[in-house]
Design a protein around this motif. Structure first.
Motif, short mmCIF file in Angstrom:
data_model
loop_
_atom_site.label_atom_id
_atom_site.label_comp_id
_atom_site.label_asym_id
_atom_site.label_seq_id
_atom_site.Cartn_x
_atom_site.Cartn_y
_atom_site.Cartn_z
N GLY A 45 0.79 -1.22 0.00
CA GLY A 45 0.00 0.00 0.00
C GLY A 45 0.82 1.27 0.00
N LEU A 46 2.12 1.17 -0.33
CA LEU A 46 2.97 2.36 -0.31
C LEU A 46 2.44 3.41 -1.29
CD1 LEU A 46 5.68 3.16 1.13
CD2 LEU A 46 6.79 2.65 -1.05
N ARG A 47 2.28 4.62 -0.78
CA ARG A 47 1.68 5.70 -1.56
C ARG A 47 2.70 6.79 -1.88
NH1 ARG A 47 -1.65 5.29 2.82
NH2 ARG A 47 -1.12 7.41 3.45
N ALA A 48 2.36 7.62 -2.84
CA ALA A 48 3.18 8.78 -3.15
C ALA A 48 3.36 9.62 -1.88
CB ALA A 48 2.52 9.62 -4.24
N GLY A 49 4.57 10.05 -1.64
CA GLY A 49 4.85 10.85 -0.46
C GLY A 49 5.26 10.02 0.75
N GLN A 50 5.52 8.73 0.54
CA GLN A 50 5.94 7.86 1.64
C GLN A 50 7.29 7.22 1.32
OE1 GLN A 50 2.69 5.08 2.16
NE2 GLN A 50 1.72 6.38 3.69
N GLY A 51 8.07 6.98 2.36
CA GLY A 51 9.32 6.26 2.24
C GLY A 51 9.45 5.27 3.38
N THR A 52 10.41 4.38 3.28
CA THR A 52 10.62 3.39 4.32
C THR A 52 11.98 2.74 4.10
OG1 THR A 52 9.60 1.51 5.47
CG2 THR A 52 9.45 1.53 3.07
N GLU A 53 12.19 1.57 4.73
CA GLU A 53 13.39 0.76 4.54
C GLU A 53 12.97 -0.68 4.26
OE1 GLU A 53 16.53 1.19 7.47
OE2 GLU A 53 15.67 3.10 8.17
N MET A 54 13.86 -1.42 3.59
CA MET A 54 13.54 -2.81 3.26
C MET A 54 14.82 -3.63 3.20
SD MET A 54 12.83 -2.68 -0.83
CE MET A 54 14.25 -3.00 -1.90
N LEU A 55 14.67 -4.94 3.35
CA LEU A 55 15.76 -5.89 3.19
C LEU A 55 15.38 -6.92 2.13
CD1 LEU A 55 16.53 -6.81 6.94
CD2 LEU A 55 17.73 -5.11 5.54
N VAL A 56 16.37 -7.46 1.48
CA VAL A 56 16.24 -8.69 0.71
C VAL A 56 17.08 -9.74 1.41
CG1 VAL A 56 16.74 -9.86 -1.47
CG2 VAL A 56 15.81 -7.53 -1.49
N LEU A 57 16.47 -10.89 1.68
CA LEU A 57 17.14 -11.97 2.41
C LEU A 57 17.46 -13.14 1.49
CD1 LEU A 57 14.93 -12.07 5.65
CD2 LEU A 57 16.90 -10.60 5.15
N VAL B 179 13.75 3.57 0.72
CA VAL B 179 12.76 3.71 -0.35
C VAL B 179 12.16 5.11 -0.29
CG1 VAL B 179 10.65 2.75 -1.36
CG2 VAL B 179 12.21 1.26 -0.05
N ALA B 180 11.92 5.69 -1.46
CA ALA B 180 11.16 6.94 -1.57
C ALA B 180 10.22 6.79 -2.75
CB ALA B 180 12.09 8.14 -1.76
N GLU B 181 8.93 6.93 -2.52
CA GLU B 181 7.90 6.78 -3.55
C GLU B 181 7.38 8.15 -3.95
OE1 GLU B 181 5.37 5.97 -6.26
OE2 GLU B 181 6.35 4.21 -5.38
N ASP B 182 7.47 8.48 -5.26
CA ASP B 182 7.06 9.81 -5.70
C ASP B 182 5.74 9.82 -6.48
OD1 ASP B 182 7.66 8.87 -8.24
OD2 ASP B 182 9.36 10.19 -8.56
N GLY B 183 5.10 8.63 -6.61
CA GLY B 183 3.84 8.57 -7.34
C GLY B 183 3.97 7.90 -8.70
N THR B 184 5.18 7.90 -9.26
CA THR B 184 5.42 7.21 -10.53
C THR B 184 6.55 6.21 -10.43
OG1 THR B 184 6.97 8.90 -11.34
CG2 THR B 184 4.63 9.21 -11.87
N GLU C 127 1.04 -1.98 7.14
CA GLU C 127 1.71 -0.82 6.56
C GLU C 127 3.18 -0.90 6.90
OE1 GLU C 127 -0.27 2.43 8.47
OE2 GLU C 127 0.90 2.24 10.31
N PRO C 128 4.04 -0.09 6.27
CA PRO C 128 5.46 -0.15 6.58
C PRO C 128 5.73 0.09 8.07
CG PRO C 128 5.12 1.11 4.58
CD PRO C 128 3.77 0.87 5.16
N THR C 129 6.67 -0.65 8.63
CA THR C 129 7.01 -0.48 10.04
C THR C 129 7.73 0.84 10.28
OG1 THR C 129 9.04 -1.74 9.70
CG2 THR C 129 7.10 -2.94 10.48
N ALA C 130 8.40 1.34 9.26
CA ALA C 130 8.97 2.69 9.31
C ALA C 130 8.31 3.51 8.22
CB ALA C 130 10.48 2.64 9.08
N LEU C 131 7.79 4.67 8.58
CA LEU C 131 7.19 5.58 7.59
C LEU C 131 7.97 6.89 7.59
CD1 LEU C 131 3.30 5.17 7.74
CD2 LEU C 131 4.80 4.92 5.74
N TYR C 132 8.57 7.18 6.45
CA TYR C 132 9.37 8.39 6.28
C TYR C 132 8.66 9.30 5.28
CZ TYR C 132 13.01 5.39 8.31
OH TYR C 132 13.73 4.54 9.13
#
Length: 352
Positions: A68-80, A92-97, A176-181
């Motif tokens: 559900g990450l939306r424009a104007g939201q950022g967070t962190e993620m791992l690949v394991l 992560v930074a989501e700008d809408g596109t 939702e993301p555990t960290a919201l930036y």
């Protein structure tokens, strides 16, 4: 202003390409901890992920809840890895596109290979955007106010949810993301509020213009940034991790791992370790006495107890108030009052 590059002091460093300091690293540290400074982190790798299915696709591949990450939201993620070992970490930074992923220098190629391998028929187009975008960071208690005043980017406080205890009830962690930036577009780039301040993702063609707009902000080198990061106990991929690190050992679970989001690669290990509450190792801050040597130990230096290795040093720095300190990963059963040795220095865990 004197600019001393990382490679002039550490020729083999992965951080080559940016300033270590601008003549007075201790003053620069104090600036980052009491006011605000501008740090060049343009050596970080950047991956762009456009495509209408990007959020759901990244959700299935990573440890974070991104569907559900939306424009104007950022967070962190791992690949394991399939066994739950940390392979990649990105902000992560989501700008809408586009979802912009920035990661450690040199780590982008491996992350991009994995993403491309997992595309299948998904409508996403991941690409290496390191030559397009650069990362700058406003760091310090005045960072957000500075971004608002000088760039017009008014950003809310970052929010990182508390990690639930073992045996938590299913459905108790919000989807939702555990960290919201908070993320905002500004003329010339993208601003993302993070725990240390504000990251700026800026097109390299407009980098000089953004730096000129921030001309009143004192510059600080990466040495100062790393000292602040270590004092705040924030882990860094490749420094506080090795080939067998799992998220709970290095402090990644809070900001980068959603514990109730369903299946992803390595999820079984994450769930098992969390519910048992017994990760094999833990991340600690250690103080080094600096009597035998005033040189910080290099990454990977063994941490020993009574002559046997119980861990390794990640990042070691000289801090303007705390002296020589380091982040280290040690065995879980090492007591907080243990008398440790790191190289030639006696070391003590800071349990605060």
């Amino acid at each position: 202003m004197t600019t001393v590059l990382i490679e002039e002091l550490e020729p083999e460093s992965a951080d080559a390409g940016v300033a270590a300091h601008y003549g007075d690293p201790m003053r620069e540290q104090r600036t980052l901890e009491t006011a605000v400074g501008l740090v060049d982190r343009s050596h970080r790798d950047v991956i762009a992920v456009p495509g209408e299915e990007r959020a759901g696709w990244l959700h299935t591949l990573t440890t974070q809840h991104l569907s559900g990450l939306r424009a104007g939201q950022g967070t962190e993620m791992l690949v394991l890895s399939p066994h739950g070992h940390v392979e990649h970490h990105a902000l992560v930074a989501e700008d809408g596109t586009t979802a912009w992923l920035d990661t450690e220098p040199g780590a982008g190629a491996g992350l991009l290979r994995y993403l491309e391998m997992m595309r299948f028929f998904t409508r996403v187009e991941p690409r290496d955007a390191t030559a397009e975008m650069a990362v700058l960071s406003l760091v310090g208690p005045e960072a957000a106010a500075t971004a608002a005043r000088m760039l017009g980017a008014d950003l809310a406080e970052p929010r990182v949810r508390e990690v639930p205890g073992p045996k938590f009830a299913a459905g108790s962690v919000p989807p939702e993301p555990t960290a919201l930036y908070d993320v905002r577009l500004f003329e010339g780039g993208l601003a993302r509020r993070v725990p240390l301040g504000v990251d700026l993702l800026v097109p390299r063609t407009g980098l000089d213009a953004v730096v000129a707009r921030l001309a009143g902000v004192p510059k600080a080198g990466l040495w100062a940034y790393e000292a602040v990061r270590v004092a705040r106990r924030i882990p860094r991929l490749g420094w506080e991790t090795d080939h067998r690190t799992i998220p709970a050992e290095a402090g990644f679970v809070g900001p980068a791992v959603h514990l109730d989001k369903g299946c992803y690669r390595g999820q079984e290990t994450v769930a098992r370790v969390h519910h048992l509450g017994r990760p094999p190792r833990r991340l600690v801050l250690v103080h080094l006495d600096g009597v035998a040597t005033d040189q910080p130990p290099v990454q990977g230096t063994p941490v020993t107890l009574d002559g046997r290795q119980v861990g390794f040093v990640g990042t070691a720095v000289r801090h303007h108030e705390l002296g020589m300190i380091a982040l280290a990963v040690v065995k879980r059963n090492v007591a907080d009052d243990a008398r440790l040795t790191v190289g030639e220095s006696a070391a003590a865990i800071d349990a605060g």
